[in-house]
Design a protein around this motif. Sequence first.
Motif, PDB file in Angstrom:
ATOM      1  N   SER A 171       2.666  24.837  -7.974  1.00  0.00           N
ATOM      2  CA  SER A 171       1.973  23.552  -8.031  1.00  0.00           C
ATOM      3  C   SER A 171       0.491  23.796  -8.326  1.00  0.00           C
ATOM      4  O   SER A 171      -0.129  24.637  -7.678  1.00  0.00           O
ATOM      5  N   PRO A 172      -0.077  23.050  -9.268  1.00  0.00           N
ATOM      6  CA  PRO A 172      -1.502  23.207  -9.561  1.00  0.00           C
ATOM      7  C   PRO A 172      -2.402  22.282  -8.727  1.00  0.00           C
ATOM      8  O   PRO A 172      -3.616  22.351  -8.837  1.00  0.00           O
ATOM      9  N   CYS A 173      -1.798  21.417  -7.898  1.00  0.00           N
ATOM     10  CA  CYS A 173      -2.589  20.377  -7.242  1.00  0.00           C
ATOM     11  C   CYS A 173      -1.955  19.901  -5.937  1.00  0.00           C
ATOM     12  O   CYS A 173      -0.820  20.228  -5.633  1.00  0.00           O
ATOM     13  N   TYR A 174      -2.738  19.101  -5.209  1.00  0.00           N
ATOM     14  CA  TYR A 174      -2.214  18.375  -4.056  1.00  0.00           C
ATOM     15  C   TYR A 174      -1.529  17.131  -4.590  1.00  0.00           C
ATOM     16  O   TYR A 174      -2.024  16.497  -5.524  1.00  0.00           O
ATOM     17  N   GLY A 175      -0.402  16.757  -4.005  1.00  0.00           N
ATOM     18  CA  GLY A 175       0.253  15.540  -4.448  1.00  0.00           C
ATOM     19  C   GLY A 175       1.665  15.414  -3.922  1.00  0.00           C
ATOM     20  O   GLY A 175       2.051  16.072  -2.958  1.00  0.00           O
ATOM     21  N   LYS A 176       2.425  14.552  -4.602  1.00  0.00           N
ATOM     22  CA  LYS A 176       3.798  14.258  -4.216  1.00  0.00           C
ATOM     23  C   LYS A 176       4.686  14.407  -5.441  1.00  0.00           C
ATOM     24  O   LYS A 176       4.343  13.913  -6.519  1.00  0.00           O
ATOM     25  N   VAL A 177       5.826  15.078  -5.283  1.00  0.00           N
ATOM     26  CA  VAL A 177       6.760  15.255  -6.392  1.00  0.00           C
ATOM     27  C   VAL A 177       7.386  13.902  -6.719  1.00  0.00           C
ATOM     28  O   VAL A 177       8.094  13.330  -5.905  1.00  0.00           O
ATOM     29  N   GLU A 178       7.079  13.381  -7.898  1.00  0.00           N
ATOM     30  CA  GLU A 178       7.603  12.093  -8.342  1.00  0.00           C
ATOM     31  C   GLU A 178       8.946  12.253  -9.038  1.00  0.00           C
ATOM     32  O   GLU A 178       9.811  11.402  -8.914  1.00  0.00           O
TER      33      GLU A 178
ATOM     34  N   GLU B 181      16.837  30.570 -16.913  1.00  0.00           N
ATOM     35  CA  GLU B 181      17.717  29.769 -16.065  1.00  0.00           C
ATOM     36  C   GLU B 181      17.044  29.522 -14.728  1.00  0.00           C
ATOM     37  O   GLU B 181      16.431  30.427 -14.154  1.00  0.00           O
ATOM     38  N   ILE B 182      17.150  28.301 -14.217  1.00  0.00           N
ATOM     39  CA  ILE B 182      16.588  27.990 -12.901  1.00  0.00           C
ATOM     40  C   ILE B 182      17.375  28.772 -11.854  1.00  0.00           C
ATOM     41  O   ILE B 182      18.581  28.615 -11.726  1.00  0.00           O
ATOM     42  N   GLU B 183      16.689  29.653 -11.146  1.00  0.00           N
ATOM     43  CA  GLU B 183      17.318  30.434 -10.075  1.00  0.00           C
ATOM     44  C   GLU B 183      17.401  29.588  -8.807  1.00  0.00           C
ATOM     45  O   GLU B 183      18.410  29.577  -8.136  1.00  0.00           O
ATOM     46  N   SER B 184      16.290  28.888  -8.492  1.00  0.00           N
ATOM     47  CA  SER B 184      16.313  27.985  -7.339  1.00  0.00           C
ATOM     48  C   SER B 184      15.171  26.985  -7.431  1.00  0.00           C
ATOM     49  O   SER B 184      14.088  27.302  -7.912  1.00  0.00           O
ATOM     50  N   LEU B 185      15.446  25.781  -6.990  1.00  0.00           N
ATOM     51  CA  LEU B 185      14.431  24.746  -6.872  1.00  0.00           C
ATOM     52  C   LEU B 185      13.961  24.734  -5.425  1.00  0.00           C
ATOM     53  O   LEU B 185      14.778  24.711  -4.509  1.00  0.00           O
ATOM     54  N   GLU B 186      12.666  24.753  -5.223  1.00  0.00           N
ATOM     55  CA  GLU B 186      12.109  24.835  -3.873  1.00  0.00           C
ATOM     56  C   GLU B 186      11.604  23.493  -3.361  1.00  0.00           C
ATOM     57  O   GLU B 186      11.206  23.386  -2.204  1.00  0.00           O
ATOM     58  N   VAL B 187      11.570  22.474  -4.230  1.00  0.00           N
ATOM     59  CA  VAL B 187      11.126  21.136  -3.831  1.00  0.00           C
ATOM     60  C   VAL B 187      12.093  20.097  -4.384  1.00  0.00           C
ATOM     61  O   VAL B 187      12.881  20.384  -5.284  1.00  0.00           O
ATOM     62  N   GLN B 188      12.006  18.910  -3.837  1.00  0.00           N
ATOM     63  CA  GLN B 188      12.788  17.783  -4.347  1.00  0.00           C
ATOM     64  C   GLN B 188      11.875  16.568  -4.423  1.00  0.00           C
ATOM     65  O   GLN B 188      10.756  16.589  -3.919  1.00  0.00           O
ATOM     66  N   GLU B 189      12.364  15.511  -5.067  1.00  0.00           N
ATOM     67  CA  GLU B 189      11.563  14.308  -5.215  1.00  0.00           C
ATOM     68  C   GLU B 189      11.139  13.787  -3.840  1.00  0.00           C
ATOM     69  O   GLU B 189      11.929  13.768  -2.906  1.00  0.00           O
ATOM     70  N   GLY B 190       9.865  13.419  -3.743  1.00  0.00           N
ATOM     71  CA  GLY B 190       9.318  12.909  -2.489  1.00  0.00           C
ATOM     72  C   GLY B 190       8.586  13.948  -1.664  1.00  0.00           C
ATOM     73  O   GLY B 190       7.858  13.597  -0.736  1.00  0.00           O
ATOM     74  N   ASP B 191       8.759  15.239  -1.985  1.00  0.00           N
ATOM     75  CA  ASP B 191       8.083  16.297  -1.226  1.00  0.00           C
ATOM     76  C   ASP B 191       6.587  16.316  -1.521  1.00  0.00           C
ATOM     77  O   ASP B 191       6.159  16.103  -2.653  1.00  0.00           O
ATOM     78  N   GLU B 192       5.798  16.582  -0.482  1.00  0.00           N
ATOM     79  CA  GLU B 192       4.359  16.780  -0.636  1.00  0.00           C
ATOM     80  C   GLU B 192       4.121  18.228  -1.042  1.00  0.00           C
ATOM     81  O   GLU B 192       4.779  19.140  -0.523  1.00  0.00           O
ATOM     82  N   VAL B 193       3.185  18.454  -1.973  1.00  0.00           N
ATOM     83  CA  VAL B 193       2.887  19.806  -2.438  1.00  0.00           C
ATOM     84  C   VAL B 193       1.394  20.076  -2.347  1.00  0.00           C
ATOM     85  O   VAL B 193       0.585  19.148  -2.299  1.00  0.00           O
ATOM     86  N   ILE B 194       1.058  21.361  -2.308  1.00  0.00           N
ATOM     87  CA  ILE B 194      -0.332  21.802  -2.285  1.00  0.00           C
ATOM     88  C   ILE B 194      -0.509  22.837  -3.401  1.00  0.00           C
ATOM     89  O   ILE B 194       0.474  23.407  -3.882  1.00  0.00           O
ATOM     90  N   PRO B 195      -1.753  23.098  -3.820  1.00  0.00           N
ATOM     91  CA  PRO B 195      -1.973  24.097  -4.863  1.00  0.00           C
ATOM     92  C   PRO B 195      -1.405  25.464  -4.468  1.00  0.00           C
ATOM     93  O   PRO B 195      -1.574  25.910  -3.331  1.00  0.00           O
ATOM     94  N   GLY B 196      -0.685  26.095  -5.393  1.00  0.00           N
ATOM     95  CA  GLY B 196      -0.113  27.414  -5.149  1.00  0.00           C
ATOM     96  C   GLY B 196       1.269  27.391  -4.529  1.00  0.00           C
ATOM     97  O   GLY B 196       1.910  28.431  -4.393  1.00  0.00           O
ATOM     98  N   MET B 197       1.746  26.216  -4.156  1.00  0.00           N
ATOM     99  CA  MET B 197       3.084  26.103  -3.552  1.00  0.00           C
ATOM    100  C   MET B 197       4.152  26.368  -4.615  1.00  0.00           C
ATOM    101  O   MET B 197       4.055  25.880  -5.736  1.00  0.00           O
TER     102      MET B 197
END
Length: 82
Positions: free
Chosen positions: A8-15, A51-67
């Motif tokens: 993640s490059p920023c603070y925010g929410k996965v839309e 190929e996507i090995e694993s997704l670490e977030v889902q829609e609605g998750d809060e993220v921070i830079p570097g996550m």
Amino acid sequence: MYFGVVLSPCYGKVEKVSVKDEARIYEWETLFMIKTETGNLETIQTSVSGEIESLEVQEGDEVIPGMVLAFIKEDLFVTGSD
């Protein structure tokens, strides 16, 4: 075998999560959309294909830079020739 990491490059929410686990992705394909704290929509892409090995977030998750958002199994083949 090489693994890429999408951060993640920023603070925010996965839309929006535009990919699924084990999906094949290509360079510069949109993977995620993050709504920043200022209300802007940030498009998350990567410069690798694979190929996507694993997704670490889902829609609605809060993220921070570097996550970590996802791990990608790259289809990079290293050869000894130019």
